[in-house]
Design an enzyme around this catalytic site. Structure first.
Site, PDB file in Angstrom:
ATOM      1  N   GLU A 185      63.011  48.206  12.270  1.00 46.01           N
ATOM      2  CA  GLU A 185      62.449  48.760  13.367  1.00 46.01           C
ATOM      3  C   GLU A 185      63.643  49.488  14.270  1.00 46.01           C
ATOM      4  OE1 GLU A 185      61.145  44.528  14.560  1.00 46.01           O
ATOM      5  OE2 GLU A 185      61.313  45.354  16.426  1.00 46.01           O
ATOM      6  N   CYS A 187      67.759  53.121  19.792  1.00 46.96           N
ATOM      7  CA  CYS A 187      68.067  51.639  19.873  1.00 46.96           C
ATOM      8  C   CYS A 187      67.711  51.419  18.071  1.00 46.96           C
ATOM      9  CB  CYS A 187      67.555  50.798  20.612  1.00 46.96           C
ATOM     10  SG  CYS A 187      67.912  49.139  20.317  1.00 46.96           S
ATOM     11  N   CYS A 192      69.290  38.938  10.632  1.00 45.59           N
ATOM     12  CA  CYS A 192      70.407  38.758  11.023  1.00 45.59           C
ATOM     13  C   CYS A 192      70.969  37.309  10.803  1.00 45.59           C
ATOM     14  CB  CYS A 192      70.494  38.984  12.605  1.00 45.59           C
ATOM     15  SG  CYS A 192      71.938  38.682  13.628  1.00 45.59           S
ATOM     16  N   CYS A 214      71.354  33.267  17.175  1.00 44.66           N
ATOM     17  CA  CYS A 214      71.046  33.177  18.459  1.00 44.66           C
ATOM     18  C   CYS A 214      69.683  32.506  19.003  1.00 44.66           C
ATOM     19  CB  CYS A 214      71.116  34.523  19.347  1.00 44.66           C
ATOM     20  SG  CYS A 214      72.841  35.122  19.266  1.00 44.66           S
ATOM     21  N   CYS A 263      66.432  34.938  20.166  1.00 45.55           N
ATOM     22  CA  CYS A 263      66.270  36.267  19.497  1.00 45.55           C
ATOM     23  C   CYS A 263      65.502  36.210  18.220  1.00 45.55           C
ATOM     24  CB  CYS A 263      68.048  36.693  19.130  1.00 45.55           C
ATOM     25  SG  CYS A 263      67.747  38.351  18.279  1.00 45.55           S
ATOM     26  N   CYS A 310      64.310  42.836  20.399  1.00 46.82           N
ATOM     27  CA  CYS A 310      64.633  42.883  18.954  1.00 46.82           C
ATOM     28  C   CYS A 310      63.726  41.980  18.115  1.00 46.82           C
ATOM     29  CB  CYS A 310      66.144  42.327  18.908  1.00 46.82           C
ATOM     30  SG  CYS A 310      67.094  42.632  20.148  1.00 46.82           S
TER      31      CYS A 310
HETATM   32  N1  SAH Z   1      73.610  41.321  17.350  1.00 44.02           N
HETATM   33  C1  SAH Z   1      74.214  42.251  18.602  1.00 44.02           C
HETATM   34  C2  SAH Z   1      73.131  43.137  19.021  1.00 44.02           C
HETATM   35  C3  SAH Z   1      71.562  42.953  18.834  1.00 44.02           C
HETATM   36  S1  SAH Z   1      70.644  42.647  20.183  1.00 44.02           S
HETATM   37  C4  SAH Z   1      74.434  41.240  19.832  1.00 44.02           C
HETATM   38  O1  SAH Z   1      74.191  40.221  19.755  1.00 44.02           O
HETATM   39  O2  SAH Z   1      74.723  41.920  20.973  1.00 44.02           O
HETATM   40  C5  SAH Z   1      70.887  43.474  21.537  1.00 44.02           C
HETATM   41  C6  SAH Z   1      71.106  42.334  22.983  1.00 44.02           C
HETATM   42  O3  SAH Z   1      69.635  41.880  22.961  1.00 44.02           O
HETATM   43  C7  SAH Z   1      71.860  41.296  22.665  1.00 44.02           C
HETATM   44  O4  SAH Z   1      72.536  41.125  24.224  1.00 44.02           O
HETATM   45  C8  SAH Z   1      70.932  40.087  22.580  1.00 44.02           C
HETATM   46  O5  SAH Z   1      71.558  38.872  22.926  1.00 44.02           O
HETATM   47  C9  SAH Z   1      69.936  40.649  23.399  1.00 44.02           C
HETATM   48  N2  SAH Z   1      68.454  39.834  23.182  1.00 44.02           N
HETATM   49  C10 SAH Z   1      68.279  39.415  21.873  1.00 44.02           C
HETATM   50  N3  SAH Z   1      66.905  38.651  21.948  1.00 44.02           N
HETATM   51  C11 SAH Z   1      66.622  38.911  23.450  1.00 44.02           C
HETATM   52  C12 SAH Z   1      65.332  38.653  24.252  1.00 44.02           C
HETATM   53  N4  SAH Z   1      64.406  37.607  23.516  1.00 44.02           N
HETATM   54  N5  SAH Z   1      65.506  38.632  25.384  1.00 44.02           N
HETATM   55  C13 SAH Z   1      66.351  39.165  26.155  1.00 44.02           C
HETATM   56  N6  SAH Z   1      67.643  39.702  25.262  1.00 44.02           N
HETATM   57  C14 SAH Z   1      67.335  39.468  23.922  1.00 44.02           C
END
Ligand code: SAH
Length: 351
Positions: A93, A106, A113, A117, A120, A338
């Site tokens: 996506e 984006c 991944c 985290c 996420c 994401c």
């Molecule tokens: N892997 C990379 C990029 C992907 S996500 C990273 O970790 O930076 C882009 C941003 O969105 C990251 O800061 C991630 O931590 C954040 N993110 C992911 N899930 C989220 C959520 N549910 N709410 C808010 N931010 C989120």
């Protein structure tokens, strides 16, 4: 031949090699490169290439394409989320966002991944595979073609913040960035490209030395190792001080300001003492903090902070002279975070 090499995945030099290997003139590579990066996926439309050459290309190579599965526009039409099918049936996506100063995409760098985290959605099923540079470029080209159909401007900025950890797919990501920067192609300036990482420290140093001068965003999400380890698996591998040190090196080397992303999660990292600890951690570093109200993900237990806590957190940072913004929440009505759209799509498909 089922798996022909993808011409979108090739640099100009690689295309020149293709032509040399076919006993063709290398200058043809420039002509082909321009067509490819304009989004032309049909050899027949490449009017300045001789027919015999087109036939040779057709038989040995493919032009990677993405199949649009779903297109969801937000109510104000400024944010559009796209779900695409890859040739191996994986799904990715990306999201286009229209700002006053242009159109930003984006995009995803991996299918899934493996960073794990806890808040996420992209990481839920683990990593399926890396995307090639051509598949990243194909996202930009597919979205550009959709935007033209809707009389919208083309993409002129990129954020590598979709599904995946860009630095976990380092070579393909760097190749992609060089491809979209090429003046013969999309000519997107390095200053208009932001890469976001969860903090793969050694790769942050490699990127700083790469000479690309793109913007770096670092997902910090905590003011100390204890909290960070609770919500981000990667924090067990790299300590927070080392992440800050690598970010500082990036700034010193490239002159590009680093942004720290901080998603506020209720009861975990959103108290006033956390804000104060964050100020101490970043003191003396001319950086930027982007506070993100957590986008709640259905099957994950993490909760968004209250409006009062969000405001109080930002106030403390500001009072200590930290450059802070609150992330504009675009496209919340279309599963903005994401991996959320894919999750919603798969859930519906499975019934
Ligand atoms: N892997 C990379 C990029 C992907 S996500 C990273 O970790 O930076 C882009 C941003 O969105 C990251 O800061 C991630 O931590 C954040 N993110 C992911 N899930 C989220 C959520 N549910 N709410 C808010 N931010 C989120």
């Amino acid at each position: 031949m089922a798996n022909k090499p993808d011409l979108l995945d090739m640099t100009l030099e690689e295309l020149e090699q293709v032509f040399v290997s076919m006993n063709e003139k290398p200058y043809r590579a420039k002509q082909l490169f321009k067509w490819l990066h304009k989004g032309t996926a049909d050899f027949e439309q490449m009017t300045d290439l001789p027919q015999a050459l087109k036939e040779k290309l057709k038989s040995g190579y493919k032009i990677g394409r993405l199949i649009l599965l779903q297109r969801l526009a937000s109510s104000d039409k400024r944010t559009v989320k796209y779900l695409y099918l890859l040739t191996d049936n994986n799904i990715i996506e990306c999201v286009s966002m229209q700002y006053e100063y242009g159109m930003t995409l984006c995009l995803s760098t991996q299918v899934g991944c493996r960073m794990g985290c806890s808040f996420c959605a992209s990481t839920t099923g683990g990593l399926a595979r890396n995307l090639t540079a051509g598949e990243m470029l194909a996202q930009v080209l597919a979205v550009n073609s959709d935007l033209s159909e809707h009389n919208k401007p083309n993409i002129n900025g990129l954020v590598l913040m979709g599904c995946g950890e860009p630095l976990d797919n380092y070579d393909n990501v760097v190749k992609f960035i060089k491809l979209v920067h090429d003046p013969l192609g999309l000519n997107i300036g390095y200053r208009n490209i932001t890469l976001s990482t969860c903090g793969l420290v050694p790769k942050m140093y490699t990127l700083a030395d790469e000479g690309l001068n793109i913007n770096l965003a670092v997902s910090l999400h905590a003011p100390n190792d204890n909290i960070r380890r609770d919500i981000m698996k990667i924090a067990h591998a790299f300590g927070i001080e080392d992440v800050i040190k690598a970010a500082r090196y990036y700034f010193d080397k490239t002159g590009r300001r680093v942004t720290f992303e901080y998603a506020l999660i209720s009861g975990i990292n959103d108290r006033p003492e956390h804000a104060k600890e964050l100020c101490r951690l970043l003191s003396g570093f001319p950086c930027h903090v982007n506070v993100i109200p957590l986008n709640e993900v259905k099957h994950l237990s993490r909760k968004r902070s209250s409006e009062d806590s969000i405001k109080a957190f930002i106030d403390i940072l500001q009072s200590k002279g930290i450059n802070v913004t609150r992330r504009r929440e675009m496209g919340l009505d279309i599963n903005g975070a994401c991996g959320q759209l894919k999750a919603a799509y798969l859930e519906k498909e499975r019934g």
